[in-house]
Structure formats: C-alpha cells, structure tokens
Design an enzyme around this catalytic site. Structure first.
Site, PDB file in Angstrom:
ATOM      1  N   GLU A 172     -27.538  -3.880   1.165  1.00  0.00           N
ATOM      2  CA  GLU A 172     -27.589  -5.056   0.307  1.00  0.00           C
ATOM      3  C   GLU A 172     -26.845  -6.249   0.890  1.00  0.00           C
ATOM      4  O   GLU A 172     -26.584  -7.228   0.199  1.00  0.00           O
ATOM      5  CB  GLU A 172     -27.070  -4.707  -1.089  1.00  0.00           C
ATOM      6  N   ASP A 227     -20.046  -1.176  -9.127  1.00  0.00           N
ATOM      7  CA  ASP A 227     -21.109  -0.215  -9.431  1.00  0.00           C
ATOM      8  C   ASP A 227     -20.646   1.109  -8.859  1.00  0.00           C
ATOM      9  O   ASP A 227     -20.689   1.332  -7.651  1.00  0.00           O
ATOM     10  CB  ASP A 227     -22.441  -0.633  -8.806  1.00  0.00           C
ATOM     11  N   LYS A 242     -33.961  -3.388 -14.116  1.00  0.00           N
ATOM     12  CA  LYS A 242     -34.693  -3.256 -12.853  1.00  0.00           C
ATOM     13  C   LYS A 242     -36.163  -3.039 -13.189  1.00  0.00           C
ATOM     14  O   LYS A 242     -36.527  -2.012 -13.756  1.00  0.00           O
ATOM     15  CB  LYS A 242     -34.161  -2.074 -12.041  1.00  0.00           C
TER      16      LYS A 242
END
Length: 430
Positions: free
Chosen positions: A209, A246, A339
């Site tokens: 990411e 997260d 998502k």
C-alpha cells in the site's frame, strides 16, 4: 433532457488486466445507446475476511492460478445478455438482477469480481451520459464533504514481509481546514519518516500500500517512529495529526488465542493491550482490533474503549448488512469499513452505509491492497459524505490516483468544498 432510450445499455465488454501486485483482475466497460461509456476495474485484498463475497479465479498454472478469464466470460456470456436493453439509470434493478442471476449467498456463481466490475462501470456510464461527475451522480447537491485521509505509512502483517504483526500504522491529518492541506501535511510527514528511517539504518522499501516496511520489533516502536516523524515535520501529534491502526487480528488468531508479537493472548488480554496503546499514543481509530468471529470480544472491546476511539469493523462486517445488523445489536463496534468488493455491488455498498449511519456508526471508505488506477472510491467518499477514506500511503501511483482525484473534486467544488476534519472522526465527534 435526453430521451430515455439514450440511457439503455447497448453492450458490455470485459477483459483481464493487472492490479498493483501484478495479479489479474477484471475490467468492465458498459456502452450506452447514446455513446456514453463507463469503465471500472475491481481491486483485490491480501488479508481477506472469511465472510467476503467470492472472487472467481481460474485456477490452473497460468498466473499461478489467479487468472480471471472465467469471470470475464461470465460477463460476456451471462451478465451482458441479461442487462443489454435495460436503463443504466436504474442502478438498483441492474444490481439486483445480477444478484438474482447469481443465486448464491456469496456471489460464487458469477463471481463478485465480475458483478462488481459491471456494477461500477454502469454507474460510470450513467454519470457520463448525464454529463455529471460520479460523486454528483451518486450523491446530491450537498455532496461536498472531502474526507479525512487515513494514510498507511508503515506496513506490516500481510502487507509487508517484516516483523510487525499489526498490518497498518496510519497518519490521520484532521486538524486542518482543507483536504489539500491535510494531504500536504501527510506528505511532509511521509518524507520526514523516510529520512528518519534512513538515519536509523532501516529499510525504506515500501509494502503493497505504499507505506514503509522496516524491520521493527513492536507496534510501540512503530508508534514512536511516527511521533518522531510528525514532530520533525513541524506538527503536533494529537492536534493537527493523530494515529490510526489496522491490527488485522484475524490474521494471527489461532485456536482461540491472538499470537501477537511472540505472545499468546486471550481476547481479554488483547483488549487490555489495545487499551494501553490508546492511553499512550494519540490514536483515534483502531480497525479489526479483534478477530472476525470474536463477537463477544468485540462487545467487550467497545465497552472498554469505544467511547475514546473509533472501532472499525472490516473483516468483522465485510460491508455486509446482515453482519452489520448483528454488530449493531451486540454493540460490537462503532464504525464500518466500506470495501465495495467485499459485498460485490454498488447498491449493497450504499445500503450498508445507510444502515451504519442510522445506527450512529461512522463509515470509512477503503481501497484494497491490490489496487488499480480506478478512482471510484474517491468519488464515493464525497458522494456519500462519509468523512473518511483509506487509500494508502503517499507513494505508488495506484494510491496517489485517489488522492489526486480528491484534489480535483475539491478544486471543482470551489467555495462549496468542505473538509470533514475533526468532525469526520468518530465516535466522540459523530
């Protein structure tokens, strides 16, 4: 106003393309009678919840079994014949028809990747036919709220081959007045962090990411690095910029224990650990602090620290209204990660967000670790006034594409643009 016939779907095309990890994914194009075209590419996750909608993969030897030609064929042979002649403006009917044709609880017949590609491409085609930006087509005249970005600048877990069990350490630039200012602050801290890592002899290689993936011994070590980087960049932790995590706890939950940083923790011990982190660091949000089916633990976690920080269910809810309803009933969290590929249609995504809002939950629009140049989630965050977006770090162009799209939206809105800022964060600011 154009004639109704102009909005009818003429043809649907699909192809196999690559995502940011070099894995195949599905791209769909919806062509309308008026000549408008909508295109969408679906993302894919690395740490996927067991309850997510099913991605159709080919198996076999090509692309290590990850090909999506079967999903592409489903679009050409099944979805396209069913949708051609329908109005692209009727998104709900189109999505519901694909769900009906699939006929399975998790979209395993047609594949969530094929269904979602068409769902999103259809919305694009409709917005283009109406000559509206996607955020305006999906939203309304009040859709002018730019989201607070949750920027994943240190990667661990399933996103990076280092020693960190926690998957994401994020910057949250919220104490400013505009999205562009928040983006600038995040970028400056990102470069400050890179300089710090270089001085300490740590790797500046990036993970899936776009965040750095240094070898660190603990979450505390990562947190300390971020605080130092924030201060070196000239900002005050907890004021202009806070932190978010997260934890992706499902990834290390085995046989009833959390195998975290060399320890075997019970649910209660994991809650105590997270509570201590919140006490010692300016953390405003924790995603997946416990495993996806540890419902009792989630309720205890929410009771312990839910009045202090945003507790986001990702694997817990998988953008699914059935699981979200259970979470609302059991007071398992106070926020949901959104998502689109977890549930598989735009309509169901919007339904999940509506349900979350009605329960006082916040919604965080999110990318996946396997992303593409598609910027739909940027428009979706503004259309729904979600107030928060997770779309990675300040490197890798598939992440930057979303930030740049938000910059353009902010510019287009001009004086009407608002930034969620402190009010975009939950739970205490809901």
């Amino acid at each position: 106003m154009k004639e109704t016939i102009d909005f009818l779907i003429d043809t649907i095309e699909a192809r196999q393309v690559l995502d940011s990890r070099g894995n195949p994914t599905v791209e769909a194009e919806v062509f309308l009678e008026c000549g408008a075209i909508g295109r969408a590419i679906v993302p894919s996750g690395a740490s996927t919840g067991a309850h997510e909608a099913h991605e159709l993969r080919d198996g076999g030897t090509k692309y290590m079994g990850k090909g999506v030609l079967n999903a592409v064929n489903k679009i050409h042979e099944t979805i396209s014949p069913a949708l051609c002649g329908l109005s692209a403006l009727d998104q709900t009917s189109i999505d519901n028809l694909m769900i009906e044709i699939d006929g399975t609880p998790n979209k395993s017949s047609l594949g969530a990747n094929s269904i979602l590609a068409v769902s999103l491409a259809n919305a694009r085609a409709a917005s283009n036919a109406l000559d509206l930006p996607l955020y305006r087509y999906l939203g309304d005249p009040l859709s002018n709220l730019l989201p607070v970005p949750l920027m994943n600048v240190i990667n661990g877990g399933a996103h990076a081959p280092n020693g960190l069990d926690c998957q994401e350490f994020m910057l949250v630039p919220h104490g400013v007045k505009t999205f562009s200012e928040a983006l600038r602050i995040g970028t400056e801290i990102f470069h400050s962090l890179k300089s710090l890592l270089e001085k300490k002899g740590l790797s500046t290689a990036v993970g899936d990411e776009g965040g750095f993936a240094p070898e660190l011994s603990s979450s505390e070590a990562a947190g300390d690095l971020l605080l130092e980087a924030i201060q070196k960049a000239g900002f005050i932790p907890g004021e202009q910029v806070s932190l978010a995590l997260d934890v992706a706890s499902t990834e290390f939950y085995k046989d009833g224990f959390y195998k975290y940083e060399g320890k075997s923790l019970t649910s209660s011990q994991m809650i105590s650990y997270l509570s201590n982190l919140v006490s010692n660091y300016p953390i405003v949000s924790i995603e997946d602090g416990l495993a996806e089916d540890d419902w009792e633990g989630w309720s205890a976690l929410n009771k312990e620290i839910g009045n202090k920080v945003q507790l986001v269910g990702d694997d817990l809810f998988v953008t699914n209204t059935e699981r979200l309803r259970k979470g609302i009933l059991e007071k398992s969290a106070n926020s949901i990660l959104i998502k689109v590929n977890q549930i598989g249609t735009l309509t169901e995504t919007l339904e999940a967000m509506d349900l979350a809002k009605s329960a006082g939950f916040t919604s965080v629009i999110s990318h996946r670790s396997g992303e593409t140049e598609d910027t739909t989630i940027a428009d979706l965050s503004v259309a729904t006034r979600a107030g928060q977006i997770k779309t990675g770090s300040l490197s890798r162009s598939e992440r930057i594409a979303k930030y740049n799209r938000l910059l353009r939206i902010e510019e287009e809105l001009g004086d009407q643009a608002r930034f969620a800022g402190d009010l975009g964060l939950g739970p205490k600011n809901i």
